[in-house]
Design a protein around this motif. Structure first.
Motif, PDB file in Angstrom:
ATOM      1  N   SER A 273       0.828  -1.211   0.000  1.00 55.61           N
ATOM      2  CA  SER A 273       0.000   0.000   0.000  1.00 55.61           C
ATOM      3  C   SER A 273       0.860   1.258   0.000  1.00 55.61           C
ATOM      4  O   SER A 273       0.559   2.229  -0.711  1.00 55.61           O
ATOM      5  CB  SER A 273      -0.919   0.009   1.223  1.00 55.61           C
ATOM      6  OG  SER A 273      -1.806  -1.089   1.195  1.00 55.61           O
TER       7      SER A 273
ATOM      8  N   THR B 140      -0.106   5.223  -7.799  1.00 53.21           N
ATOM      9  CA  THR B 140      -1.468   5.375  -8.317  1.00 53.21           C
ATOM     10  C   THR B 140      -1.840   6.845  -8.456  1.00 53.21           C
ATOM     11  O   THR B 140      -2.449   7.261  -9.457  1.00 53.21           O
ATOM     12  CB  THR B 140      -2.471   4.661  -7.392  1.00 53.21           C
ATOM     13  OG1 THR B 140      -2.069   3.305  -7.202  1.00 53.21           O
ATOM     14  CG2 THR B 140      -3.855   4.682  -7.996  1.00 53.21           C
TER      15      THR B 140
ATOM     16  N   TRP C  44     -10.867   5.975  -8.049  1.00 56.56           N
ATOM     17  CA  TRP C  44     -10.391   4.630  -7.719  1.00 56.56           C
ATOM     18  C   TRP C  44     -10.688   4.294  -6.255  1.00 56.56           C
ATOM     19  O   TRP C  44     -11.109   3.182  -5.928  1.00 56.56           O
ATOM     20  CB  TRP C  44      -8.897   4.541  -7.998  1.00 56.56           C
ATOM     21  CG  TRP C  44      -8.250   3.264  -7.600  1.00 56.56           C
ATOM     22  CD1 TRP C  44      -8.398   2.040  -8.182  1.00 56.56           C
ATOM     23  CD2 TRP C  44      -7.338   3.077  -6.514  1.00 56.56           C
ATOM     24  NE1 TRP C  44      -7.637   1.104  -7.531  1.00 56.56           N
ATOM     25  CE2 TRP C  44      -6.974   1.709  -6.508  1.00 56.56           C
ATOM     26  CE3 TRP C  44      -6.781   3.932  -5.564  1.00 56.56           C
ATOM     27  CZ2 TRP C  44      -6.092   1.189  -5.570  1.00 56.56           C
ATOM     28  CZ3 TRP C  44      -5.899   3.415  -4.632  1.00 56.56           C
ATOM     29  CH2 TRP C  44      -5.569   2.054  -4.646  1.00 56.56           C
ATOM     30  N   THR C  45     -10.493   5.279  -5.368  1.00 57.66           N
ATOM     31  CA  THR C  45     -10.758   5.059  -3.947  1.00 57.66           C
ATOM     32  C   THR C  45     -12.247   4.836  -3.687  1.00 57.66           C
ATOM     33  O   THR C  45     -12.632   3.945  -2.913  1.00 57.66           O
ATOM     34  CB  THR C  45     -10.266   6.263  -3.125  1.00 57.66           C
ATOM     35  OG1 THR C  45      -8.869   6.482  -3.379  1.00 57.66           O
ATOM     36  CG2 THR C  45     -10.464   6.034  -1.648  1.00 57.66           C
TER      37      THR C  45
ATOM     38  N   SER D 285     -13.251   1.359  -4.991  1.00 54.17           N
ATOM     39  CA  SER D 285     -12.726   0.313  -4.101  1.00 54.17           C
ATOM     40  C   SER D 285     -13.534   0.228  -2.814  1.00 54.17           C
ATOM     41  O   SER D 285     -13.866  -0.864  -2.338  1.00 54.17           O
ATOM     42  CB  SER D 285     -11.257   0.588  -3.785  1.00 54.17           C
ATOM     43  OG  SER D 285     -10.471   0.625  -4.963  1.00 54.17           O
ATOM     44  N   SER D 286     -13.873   1.384  -2.243  1.00 50.41           N
ATOM     45  CA  SER D 286     -14.649   1.394  -1.000  1.00 50.41           C
ATOM     46  C   SER D 286     -16.061   0.856  -1.232  1.00 50.41           C
ATOM     47  O   SER D 286     -16.598   0.108  -0.404  1.00 50.41           O
ATOM     48  CB  SER D 286     -14.721   2.816  -0.436  1.00 50.41           C
ATOM     49  OG  SER D 286     -13.423   3.326  -0.184  1.00 50.41           O
TER      50      SER D 286
ATOM     51  N   ALA E 264     -15.946  -2.892  -1.579  1.00 54.22           N
ATOM     52  CA  ALA E 264     -15.710  -3.529  -0.279  1.00 54.22           C
ATOM     53  C   ALA E 264     -16.998  -3.611   0.535  1.00 54.22           C
ATOM     54  O   ALA E 264     -17.224  -4.585   1.261  1.00 54.22           O
ATOM     55  CB  ALA E 264     -14.648  -2.756   0.497  1.00 54.22           C
TER      56      ALA E 264
ATOM     57  N   THR F 257     -14.670   0.920 -15.783  1.00 51.46           N
ATOM     58  CA  THR F 257     -13.936   0.632 -14.545  1.00 51.46           C
ATOM     59  C   THR F 257     -14.851   0.037 -13.487  1.00 51.46           C
ATOM     60  O   THR F 257     -14.502  -0.949 -12.814  1.00 51.46           O
ATOM     61  CB  THR F 257     -13.285   1.916 -14.007  1.00 51.46           C
ATOM     62  OG1 THR F 257     -12.453   2.488 -15.019  1.00 51.46           O
ATOM     63  CG2 THR F 257     -12.453   1.625 -12.775  1.00 51.46           C
TER      64      THR F 257
ATOM     65  N   ALA G 156     -14.629  -3.719 -11.891  1.00 51.70           N
ATOM     66  CA  ALA G 156     -14.530  -3.915 -10.442  1.00 51.70           C
ATOM     67  C   ALA G 156     -15.670  -4.794  -9.935  1.00 51.70           C
ATOM     68  O   ALA G 156     -15.474  -5.643  -9.055  1.00 51.70           O
ATOM     69  CB  ALA G 156     -14.547  -2.558  -9.737  1.00 51.70           C
TER      70      ALA G 156
ATOM     71  N   SER H   4       0.311  -8.296  -7.201  1.00 47.10           N
ATOM     72  CA  SER H   4      -0.453  -7.165  -7.709  1.00 47.10           C
ATOM     73  C   SER H   4       0.432  -5.932  -7.883  1.00 47.10           C
ATOM     74  O   SER H   4       0.239  -5.143  -8.814  1.00 47.10           O
ATOM     75  CB  SER H   4      -1.610  -6.838  -6.761  1.00 47.10           C
ATOM     76  OG  SER H   4      -1.121  -6.364  -5.514  1.00 47.10           O
TER      77      SER H   4
END
Length: 204
Positions: free
Chosen positions: A55, A62, A74-75, A78-79, A82, A160, A164, A201
């Motif tokens: 990270s 990133t 992107w954040t 991702s959140s 999740a 995107t 995801a 990754s």
């Protein structure tokens, strides 16, 4: 009368006597358990350290590659992905407990049955979510939803989010693997696999 009193006394003593005595644990089994706990702890520390290191390296790269708005997008994606893992509804955690119980009783058939049931349930959930996403997808404008301003990001946002979401649908059943390893007291293997995935990754 005396005979009846003696029988009553013997019955009372038999009732108060422990029904069974726990067998002494074999030294080899005790050492194996302690080695497993130590290995799980060390592997967990290594896995968390690898995740933190990846990270720390990934975030600056990133930000530099995507820019501030791209990194924010992107954040958010991702959140949001999740948060979708709540659809697991506790199946993975329950599977770990059931596998542990079957492992303690050396019942491989029952463990396999539990895993197959959990896998089919999670696959069903993934299929339902995928079908729902397929139906509502044409009516969702992700760029407008996330207030994206960059023209290039506007074109790429829907793709995107779709990518995801597909990864999430695959991750739901794949997430059962570390739970099974945990049930078989192989948590160190799950931690090492997770660390290897983080490192790969980064290299990708």
């Amino acid at each position: 009368l005396r005979t009846e009193r003696l029988m009553t006394l013997e019955d009372s003593q038999a009732f108060n006597r422990p029904q069974f005595e726990a067998p002494n644990e074999a030294p080899n089994e005790s050492r194996r358990r302690y080695r497993g706990i130590l290995a799980a702890g060390l592997a967990g520390i290594f896995g968390k350290g690898a995740n933190l290191l990846v990270s720390a390296v990934t975030i600056p790269l990133t930000v530099r590659y995507l820019g501030s708005e791209g990194f924010g997008l992107w954040t958010v994606i991702s959140s949001a992905i999740a948060m979708f893992f709540v659809f697991d509804i506790g199946i993975a955690t329950t599977l770990t407990n059931l596998i542990s119980q079957s492992f303690a009783e050396n019942d491989k058939h029952r463990a396999a049955t539990y895993f197959a049931t959990a896998l089919w349930l999670v696959l069903g959930i993934s299929a339902l979510l995928g079908a729902a996403g397929w139906i509502v997808w044409p009516h969702i404008n992700c760029a407008s939803l996330f207030h994206v301003q960059d023209p290039f990001l506007v074109r790429e946002t829907n793709r995107t989010v779709a990518a995801a979401f597909i990864v999430f649908l695959c991750a739901l059943p794949a997430g059962l693997a570390p739970r099974v390893l945990g049930g078989y007291q192989q948590a160190h293997a799950a931690s090492l696999f997770a660390a290897a995935g983080s490192i790969l990754s980064l290299l990708a």
